[in-house]
Design a protein around this motif. Structure first.
Motif, PDB file in Angstrom:
ATOM      1  N   PRO A 189      58.381  11.528  27.037  1.00  0.00           N
ATOM      2  CA  PRO A 189      57.152  12.384  26.197  1.00  0.00           C
ATOM      3  C   PRO A 189      56.657  11.283  26.990  1.00  0.00           C
ATOM      4  CG  PRO A 189      58.671  10.732  24.867  1.00  0.00           C
ATOM      5  CD  PRO A 189      59.294  10.798  26.499  1.00  0.00           C
ATOM      6  N   TYR A 190      55.158  11.897  27.059  1.00  0.00           N
ATOM      7  CA  TYR A 190      53.890  12.109  27.836  1.00  0.00           C
ATOM      8  C   TYR A 190      52.496  12.323  26.897  1.00  0.00           C
ATOM      9  CZ  TYR A 190      53.971  16.829  28.067  1.00  0.00           C
ATOM     10  OH  TYR A 190      53.842  18.181  27.723  1.00  0.00           O
ATOM     11  N   TRP A 191      51.818  11.629  27.024  1.00  0.00           N
ATOM     12  CA  TRP A 191      50.491  11.727  26.836  1.00  0.00           C
ATOM     13  C   TRP A 191      49.793  13.290  27.085  1.00  0.00           C
ATOM     14  CZ3 TRP A 191      47.307  11.128  22.788  1.00  0.00           C
ATOM     15  CH2 TRP A 191      45.756  11.493  22.484  1.00  0.00           C
ATOM     16  N   CYS A 192      49.571  14.009  26.396  1.00  0.00           N
ATOM     17  CA  CYS A 192      48.867  15.429  26.882  1.00  0.00           C
ATOM     18  C   CYS A 192      47.534  15.728  26.895  1.00  0.00           C
ATOM     19  CB  CYS A 192      49.779  16.558  25.916  1.00  0.00           C
ATOM     20  SG  CYS A 192      49.621  18.136  26.226  1.00  0.00           S
ATOM     21  N   HIS A 193      46.928  15.839  27.156  1.00  0.00           N
ATOM     22  CA  HIS A 193      45.314  16.568  27.695  1.00  0.00           C
ATOM     23  C   HIS A 193      44.788  17.983  26.928  1.00  0.00           C
ATOM     24  CE1 HIS A 193      45.162  12.911  30.602  1.00  0.00           C
ATOM     25  NE2 HIS A 193      45.666  13.276  31.154  1.00  0.00           N
ATOM     26  N   LYS A 194      45.964  18.304  26.808  1.00  0.00           N
ATOM     27  CA  LYS A 194      45.557  19.981  26.270  1.00  0.00           C
ATOM     28  C   LYS A 194      45.500  19.610  24.493  1.00  0.00           C
ATOM     29  CE  LYS A 194      47.265  24.390  25.906  1.00  0.00           C
ATOM     30  NZ  LYS A 194      48.460  25.507  26.411  1.00  0.00           N
ATOM     31  N   HIS A 195      46.875  19.168  24.289  1.00  0.00           N
ATOM     32  CA  HIS A 195      46.993  18.817  22.749  1.00  0.00           C
ATOM     33  C   HIS A 195      46.032  17.476  22.211  1.00  0.00           C
ATOM     34  CE1 HIS A 195      50.271  21.587  23.729  1.00  0.00           C
ATOM     35  NE2 HIS A 195      48.767  22.401  22.928  1.00  0.00           N
ATOM     36  N   LYS A 196      45.917  16.357  22.966  1.00  0.00           N
ATOM     37  CA  LYS A 196      45.651  15.105  22.793  1.00  0.00           C
ATOM     38  C   LYS A 196      46.817  14.976  22.005  1.00  0.00           C
ATOM     39  CE  LYS A 196      41.664  16.855  24.908  1.00  0.00           C
ATOM     40  NZ  LYS A 196      41.810  15.969  26.811  1.00  0.00           N
ATOM     41  N   ARG A 197      47.046  14.369  22.310  1.00  0.00           N
ATOM     42  CA  ARG A 197      47.984  13.785  21.274  1.00  0.00           C
ATOM     43  C   ARG A 197      49.819  13.166  22.997  1.00  0.00           C
ATOM     44  NH1 ARG A 197      51.920  17.295  20.239  1.00  0.00           N
ATOM     45  NH2 ARG A 197      51.596  18.880  19.688  1.00  0.00           N
ATOM     46  N   ILE A 198      50.636  12.525  21.786  1.00  0.00           N
ATOM     47  CA  ILE A 198      51.877  12.514  22.634  1.00  0.00           C
ATOM     48  C   ILE A 198      53.146  13.917  22.368  1.00  0.00           C
ATOM     49  CG2 ILE A 198      53.882  11.172  22.518  1.00  0.00           C
ATOM     50  CD1 ILE A 198      51.529   9.296  23.916  1.00  0.00           C
ATOM     51  N   CYS A 199      53.216  14.165  23.190  1.00  0.00           N
ATOM     52  CA  CYS A 199      54.024  15.437  23.720  1.00  0.00           C
ATOM     53  C   CYS A 199      55.030  15.177  24.225  1.00  0.00           C
ATOM     54  CB  CYS A 199      53.667  16.463  24.131  1.00  0.00           C
ATOM     55  SG  CYS A 199      52.239  17.214  22.987  1.00  0.00           S
ATOM     56  N   ARG A 200      56.472  16.439  24.353  1.00  0.00           N
ATOM     57  CA  ARG A 200      57.531  16.093  23.811  1.00  0.00           C
ATOM     58  C   ARG A 200      58.052  16.817  25.544  1.00  0.00           C
ATOM     59  NH1 ARG A 200      60.686  12.864  21.708  1.00  0.00           N
ATOM     60  NH2 ARG A 200      62.291  13.154  22.202  1.00  0.00           N
ATOM     61  N   PRO A 201      59.272  16.969  26.310  1.00  0.00           N
ATOM     62  CA  PRO A 201      59.406  17.975  27.414  1.00  0.00           C
ATOM     63  C   PRO A 201      60.283  19.322  26.515  1.00  0.00           C
ATOM     64  CG  PRO A 201      59.861  15.959  28.274  1.00  0.00           C
ATOM     65  CD  PRO A 201      59.745  15.526  26.791  1.00  0.00           C
ATOM     66  N   VAL A 202      59.872  20.374  26.185  1.00  0.00           N
ATOM     67  CA  VAL A 202      60.972  21.817  25.899  1.00  0.00           C
ATOM     68  C   VAL A 202      61.743  21.427  25.748  1.00  0.00           C
ATOM     69  CG1 VAL A 202      60.429  24.013  25.951  1.00  0.00           C
ATOM     70  CG2 VAL A 202      58.277  22.430  26.528  1.00  0.00           C
ATOM     71  N   GLU A 203      62.752  21.254  24.905  1.00  0.00           N
ATOM     72  CA  GLU A 203      63.831  21.872  25.460  1.00  0.00           C
ATOM     73  C   GLU A 203      64.457  22.649  24.613  1.00  0.00           C
ATOM     74  OE1 GLU A 203      64.699  18.570  21.838  1.00  0.00           O
ATOM     75  OE2 GLU A 203      64.566  17.035  22.521  1.00  0.00           O
ATOM     76  N   LYS A 204      63.824  23.738  24.511  1.00  0.00           N
ATOM     77  CA  LYS A 204      64.796  25.185  24.070  1.00  0.00           C
ATOM     78  C   LYS A 204      63.802  25.809  24.979  1.00  0.00           C
ATOM     79  CE  LYS A 204      66.475  24.218  20.253  1.00  0.00           C
ATOM     80  NZ  LYS A 204      67.049  24.302  18.106  1.00  0.00           N
TER      81      LYS A 204
END
Length: 370
Positions: A189-204
């Motif tokens: 998981p990482y801080w997403c500069h696009k969505h301004k929140r913590i995002c998780r890597p795509v799984e599907k």
């Protein structure tokens, strides 16, 4: 002291410059121009204006650096025949899908069938290896590989290849804000500069495959309603320094690559890996001396001049060569001279968000030579 806005705008052609409000992204990527993201393309509204201003109505247009096919697509919409050359196999696949004519009923039947099968994926199938194992989560990789196996069962396999490439681009293990040139797989998981929140890597990948299959059909249908009936486009896969042209052209409208800026094969590496496309990056302009060294710039100048000189031989008398370029190194006076062309006009335009996240003002020149 920085120039005032009035001073800046006194030096540019306002008919060829648009604000974000006047020309939003959804219009710059109308119909098939958004079949797949592509860096470095120039906008269709600019091509439309240049065709109307410089090329005889109903003529035949050449783009020797065709890229994603902006010139070809807009030519078909504006009532011109066109031909485009590119050395990148994925670019030629994309151009062909954008510009060919379709039996829309047959295409829709196949799209609906493949979407049904996508929705029925259970996630089992070929186990990802190599690139697919490194850059996709296990479930996403399996879904992409299973979709790839389906492609050969359909007449419109080229359309489905573009759908697969677009879905693979979005499904990679990369941050949402860095889809263009990710350096390493993002597995945590990482801080997403696009969505301004913590995002998780795509799984599907299933939802991307389904969404882009439907979107591709809609965009092809939309373009079929606005393109002219009689005009055709020809896609030539090869080195524009030595390609064989058939017939004559009434003008060139093109936007050449910039030295040392974008590796168009690396940009679409996921497509080359999944589709097994020929990677000819070693034959690209300046490949013998990449970057912006003295040797690289000299190789670039020689290559662009060779392409334009060859194209000139297929032009009708007094036909224009219209080049859209950010010539910050002032290379094109020498390039045009080497190609045996004479510069008649140089117009400056303001560029509207050309390459995604870009800060500050950006301008480019339109060179008209004969």
């Amino acid at each position: 002291m920085a120039p005032t806005q009035d001073a800046l705008y006194a030096e540019i052609d306002l008919e060829l410059s648009w604000s974000e409000r006047d020309l939003p992204e959804r219009e710059r990527t109308k119909h098939v121009h958004r079949l797949h993201p592509y860096l470095g393309k120039f906008i269709p509204q600019l091509v439309e204006a240049l065709l109307g201003r410089y090329v005889s109505t109903g003529g035949r247009v050449l783009d020797p650096f065709a890229g994603s096919g902006t010139t070809l697509v807009q030519s078909l919409e504006s009532g011109y025949d066109a031909a485009g050359v590119d050395i990148a196999a994925f670019n030629c696949l994309l151009m062909g899908v954008k510009t060919q004519r379709y039996d829309l009923f047959a295409l829709e039947t196949e799209i609906r069938d493949v979407v049904r099968r996508v929705e029925a994926f259970d996630g089992t199938g070929p186990k990802p290896t190599g690139y697919a194992a490194e850059w996709f989560a296990p479930r996403a990789g399996a879904e992409l590989l299973e979709f790839r196996e389906l492609i050969g069962e359909y007449d419109h396999s080229d359309v489905l290849q573009v759908v697969l490439a677009r879905a693979a681009r979005s499904a990679r293990l990369t941050p949402h804000f860095d889809l263009d040139f990710p350096r390493l797989p993002q597995i945590e998981p990482y801080w997403c500069h696009k969505h301004k929140r913590i995002c998780r890597p795509v799984e599907k990948a299933e939802h991307f495959l389904r969404r882009y299959a439907v979107d591709t059909l809609a965009r092809i249908k939309e373009f079929s309603r606005v393109r002219t009936r009689e005009n055709q486009a020809q896609v030539l896969h090869g080195d524009a320094r030595e390609i064989s042209y058939h017939g004559h052209f009434d003008g060139v409208v093109t936007s050449p690559p910039y030295p040392g800026l974008i590796d168009y094969h690396e940009q679409h590496r996921y497509a080359y890996e999944l589709l097994g496309l020929d990677d000819l990056r070693a034959d690209e302009l300046g490949a013998a001396a990449r970057g912006t060294s003295v040797a690289a710039i000299a190789s670039y100048v020689e290559g662009i001049a060779s392409v334009l000189a060859l194209a000139k031989g297929s032009l009708r008398t007094r036909s224009p060569v219209v080049i859209v370029v950010h010539d910050r190194r002032d290379l094109y006076p020498e390039i045009l001279d080497r190609a045996g062309l004479r510069l008649e006009e140089r117009v400056r335009r303001h560029v509207n968000r050309r390459t995604g996240r870009r800060a500050g003002e950006f301008f480019e020149d339109i060179l008209v030579a004969r």
